[in-house]
Design a protein around this motif. Structure first.
Motif, mmCIF file in Angstrom:
data_model
loop_
_atom_site.group_PDB
_atom_site.id
_atom_site.type_symbol
_atom_site.label_atom_id
_atom_site.label_comp_id
_atom_site.label_asym_id
_atom_site.label_seq_id
_atom_site.Cartn_x
_atom_site.Cartn_y
_atom_site.Cartn_z
ATOM 1 N N LYS A 15 0.844 -1.191 0.000
ATOM 2 C CA LYS A 15 0.000 0.000 0.000
ATOM 3 C C LYS A 15 0.883 1.247 0.000
ATOM 4 C CE LYS A 15 -3.708 2.301 2.479
ATOM 5 N NZ LYS A 15 -4.611 2.244 3.627
ATOM 6 N N LEU A 16 0.487 2.241 -0.805
ATOM 7 C CA LEU A 16 1.258 3.474 -0.877
ATOM 8 C C LEU A 16 1.120 4.261 0.424
ATOM 9 C CD1 LEU A 16 0.471 4.823 -4.465
ATOM 10 C CD2 LEU A 16 2.488 3.602 -3.697
ATOM 11 N N SER A 17 2.233 4.840 0.852
ATOM 12 C CA SER A 17 2.204 5.698 2.035
ATOM 13 C C SER A 17 1.630 7.062 1.642
ATOM 14 C CB SER A 17 3.613 5.854 2.589
ATOM 15 O OG SER A 17 4.415 6.588 1.690
ATOM 16 N N PRO A 18 1.229 7.862 2.617
ATOM 17 C CA PRO A 18 0.725 9.198 2.271
ATOM 18 C C PRO A 18 1.732 10.036 1.494
ATOM 19 C CG PRO A 18 0.150 8.655 4.529
ATOM 20 C CD PRO A 18 1.054 7.571 4.039
ATOM 21 N N ARG A 78 1.640 8.897 -2.098
ATOM 22 C CA ARG A 78 0.427 9.390 -2.754
ATOM 23 C C ARG A 78 0.585 10.851 -3.152
ATOM 24 N NH1 ARG A 78 -4.230 6.459 -2.380
ATOM 25 N NH2 ARG A 78 -4.019 4.494 -1.311
ATOM 26 N N GLU A 79 1.175 11.648 -2.273
ATOM 27 C CA GLU A 79 1.426 13.049 -2.601
ATOM 28 C C GLU A 79 2.393 13.170 -3.767
ATOM 29 O OE1 GLU A 79 2.710 14.974 0.956
ATOM 30 O OE2 GLU A 79 0.820 14.555 2.007
ATOM 31 N N ALA A 80 3.380 12.264 -3.831
ATOM 32 C CA ALA A 80 4.337 12.287 -4.945
ATOM 33 C C ALA A 80 3.639 11.959 -6.263
ATOM 34 C CB ALA A 80 5.475 11.302 -4.678
ATOM 35 N N VAL A 81 2.680 11.045 -6.233
ATOM 36 C CA VAL A 81 1.922 10.703 -7.451
ATOM 37 C C VAL A 81 1.110 11.906 -7.916
ATOM 38 C CG1 VAL A 81 0.011 9.299 -8.331
ATOM 39 C CG2 VAL A 81 1.834 8.219 -7.031
ATOM 40 N N VAL A 82 0.427 12.571 -6.987
ATOM 41 C CA VAL A 82 -0.383 13.743 -7.348
ATOM 42 C C VAL A 82 0.523 14.859 -7.869
ATOM 43 C CG1 VAL A 82 -1.915 15.530 -6.449
ATOM 44 C CG2 VAL A 82 -2.243 13.160 -5.775
#
Length: 144
Positions: A53-56, A59-63
């Motif tokens: 599971k992606l860490s927060p 996830r911010e890096a993806v956005v």
């Protein structure tokens, strides 16, 4: 469970009674394992997060990557392929779609217009066979 037990006492086979009630036989055995009917323990079950599971922060890096100037008008399929060409893997295409959806940014990306529904044509209607030809000149022929 009481209906299944009543039917079984009346001589019905357990498999048939469970089938009629929509319960699997193995589920019935699991629910009456201690001799009495137990409560459904599924809502209270321990469900650990997946190991991948992606860490927060990820996830911010993806956005942030999807909002970068060179990628802001590109779909995740292009972003993943371009990042793979550069030797970098951040997330899969489906994960990028999921993260963008959770961030409220899953919408049409690109310079072209979003697809629009086409209405069916209502100007012509065939009332007889061979009536709707593009070179139909019957309107020019005088009628008796």
């Amino acid at each position: 469970m009481t209906l299944v037990q009543d039917a079984q006492r009346d001589g019905v086979r357990l498999a048939k009674a469970c089938q009629v009630m929509g319960v699997n036989v193995r589920t019935y055995y699991r629910w009456v394992a201690e001799g009495e009917v137990t409560a459904d323990r599924r809502p209270d079950a321990d469900r650990p997060d997946p190991a991948n599971k992606l860490s927060p922060g990820e996830r911010e890096a993806v956005v942030a990557l999807c909002n970068a100037p060179e990628y802001r008008s590109r779909p995740p399929a292009f972003i993943v392929a371009d990042q793979a060409d550069k030797g970098r893997y951040l997330a899969s295409e489906s994960t990028m779609y999921r993260v963008l959806h959770e961030a409220g940014q899953q919408h049409h990306r690109g310079r072209q217009q979003a697809p629009q529904r086409k209405r069916s044509p209502t100007t012509h209607q065939a009332t007889v066979p061979n009536r709707l030809w593009c070179w139909d000149i019957s309107w020019r022929v005088p009628r008796p």
